[in-house]
Design an enzyme around this catalytic site. Structure first.
Site, PDB file in Angstrom:
ATOM      1  N   ASP A  23      10.737  77.848 112.127  1.00  0.00           N
ATOM      2  CA  ASP A  23      10.352  79.227 111.807  1.00  0.00           C
ATOM      3  C   ASP A  23       9.015  79.629 112.438  1.00  0.00           C
ATOM      4  OD1 ASP A  23      10.607  81.684 110.633  1.00  0.00           O
ATOM      5  OD2 ASP A  23       9.894  81.059 108.673  1.00  0.00           O
ATOM      6  N   ASN A  71      21.452  85.291 110.393  1.00  0.00           N
ATOM      7  CA  ASN A  71      20.747  85.726 111.600  1.00  0.00           C
ATOM      8  C   ASN A  71      21.538  86.724 112.447  1.00  0.00           C
ATOM      9  OD1 ASN A  71      19.034  82.532 112.124  1.00  0.00           O
ATOM     10  ND2 ASN A  71      18.295  84.382 111.142  1.00  0.00           N
TER      11      ASN A  71
HETATM   12  C1  FPP Z   1      13.165  81.493 113.243  1.00  0.00           C
HETATM   13  O1  FPP Z   1      11.969  82.152 113.632  1.00  0.00           O
HETATM   14  C2  FPP Z   1      13.878  81.016 114.426  1.00  0.00           C
HETATM   15  C3  FPP Z   1      15.180  81.329 114.754  1.00  0.00           C
HETATM   16  C4  FPP Z   1      16.033  82.190 113.930  1.00  0.00           C
HETATM   17  C5  FPP Z   1      15.784  80.837 116.024  1.00  0.00           C
HETATM   18  C6  FPP Z   1      15.499  79.405 116.389  1.00  0.00           C
HETATM   19  C7  FPP Z   1      15.963  79.181 117.765  1.00  0.00           C
HETATM   20  C8  FPP Z   1      15.344  78.436 118.700  1.00  0.00           C
HETATM   21  C9  FPP Z   1      14.133  77.632 118.442  1.00  0.00           C
HETATM   22  C10 FPP Z   1      15.858  78.404 120.110  1.00  0.00           C
HETATM   23  C11 FPP Z   1      17.137  77.700 120.372  1.00  0.00           C
HETATM   24  C12 FPP Z   1      17.295  76.370 119.772  1.00  0.00           C
HETATM   25  C13 FPP Z   1      17.634  75.203 120.388  1.00  0.00           C
HETATM   26  C14 FPP Z   1      18.059  74.071 119.517  1.00  0.00           C
HETATM   27  C15 FPP Z   1      17.606  74.999 121.853  1.00  0.00           C
HETATM   28  P1  FPP Z   1      11.814  83.733 113.402  1.00  0.00           P
HETATM   29  O2  FPP Z   1      12.411  84.431 114.557  1.00  0.00           O
HETATM   30  O3  FPP Z   1      12.440  84.098 112.082  1.00  0.00           O
HETATM   31  O4  FPP Z   1      10.268  83.885 113.357  1.00  0.00           O
HETATM   32  P2  FPP Z   1       9.434  84.979 112.508  1.00  0.00           P
HETATM   33  O5  FPP Z   1       9.659  84.639 111.053  1.00  0.00           O
HETATM   34  O6  FPP Z   1       8.034  84.724 112.946  1.00  0.00           O
HETATM   35  O7  FPP Z   1       9.953  86.324 112.892  1.00  0.00           O
END
Ligand code: FPP
Length: 244
Positions: A23, A71
């Protein structure tokens, strides 16, 4: 627990199974005036670094939350960027798989993914199934409630068909119906970015997991931060409901 020797500052005992809610990508990008997608790209790099580190220190299982059943509410651009990063990672993983010997598995319903991404997931799972390095479980279109509902439906269907008895269902049999069947429950669950929620992650499997929360945003998460989480875990007294 696997033992490893790195430096005097790194913890000695490695939990068998660590799970991470990756996150803070969006906030990381926002702080830099970049689009959210840049945060995910940086987060994917961090994932590569951490997965390699987990393999090097002898961890058995690493489970990461890459995309939840919730998501899909994000913009089309953001969803496409995350799916694109996953595709890129899986293509690379396939190329160096024989050398890396990392086993990759997926938790989640892959049917709504693009045919290309789904085919890659299937190929990577198949090719790596007998590799003995760390097993990386990528949670993709995954939700803890969804997982439990699917297991309940599967068992109910067996009962309706006369192939199972409702009274015979115990915790071990139920666990075997989950995406995580035959994988030990996580010992340690890490959530970076300062949020103090479980967000539908491994609801069944987290019953006795230790949690570690840090304000560090996922793209800034380092092996040293993982060492700190493991050291904190090693300082805990796990009683599993009993007394020590
Ligand atoms: C949460 O942060 C993250 C996600 C929903 C996506 C995670 C995806 C990756 C790290 C990339 C692809 C993965 C791999 C395994 C190659 P957020 O977007 O909710 O952050 P925020 O809370 O700061 O908005």
């Amino acid at each position: 627990m696997a033992l490893f020797k790195r430096s005097s500052s790194t913890p000695q005992a490695v939990p068998a199974h660590v799970a991470i809610i990756m996150d803070g990508n969006g906030r990381w990008a926002q702080k830099r005036g970049l689009p959210r997608t840049a945060g995910h790209a940086a987060g994917a790099e961090t994932f590569r670094t951490i997965a390699t580190y987990c393999k090097n220190i002898g961890m058995q299982y690493l489970t990461v939350y890459a995309f939840s059943t919730e998501n899909w509410k994000r913009s089309e651009t953001e969803i496409a960027a995350i799916m694109g990063l996953l595709e890129k990672y899986l293509v690379e993983a396939l190329q160096k798989m024989a050398k890396d010997r990392v086993k990759i598995a997926f938790f989640g319903d892959l049917t709504p993914l693009s045919p290309r991404l789904r085919a890659l997931c299937e190929q990577v799972t198949e090719v790596s199934q007998n590799y003995e390095g760390v097993q990386v479980n990528i949670c993709l279109n995954y939700g803890g409630r969804d997982e439990i509902l699917r297991a309940a439906r599967a068992y109910a269907a067996k009962c309706a068909a006369g192939a199972a008895d409702p009274q015979a269902l115990d915790e071990a049999a139920f666990s075997d119906l989950l995406f995580s069947a035959r994988i030990p429950d996580p010992d340690l669950i890490i959530r970076p970015s300062g949020e103090l929620r479980t967000s539908n992650f491994l609801l069944w499997q987290s019953a006795y997991a230790e949690y570690y929360f840090t304000d560090v945003l996922w793209p800034d998460f380092t092996p040293a931060e993982l060492d700190r989480a493991i050291a904190a875990y090693n300082g805990r007294s796990r009683r599993f409901g009993g007394v020590k």
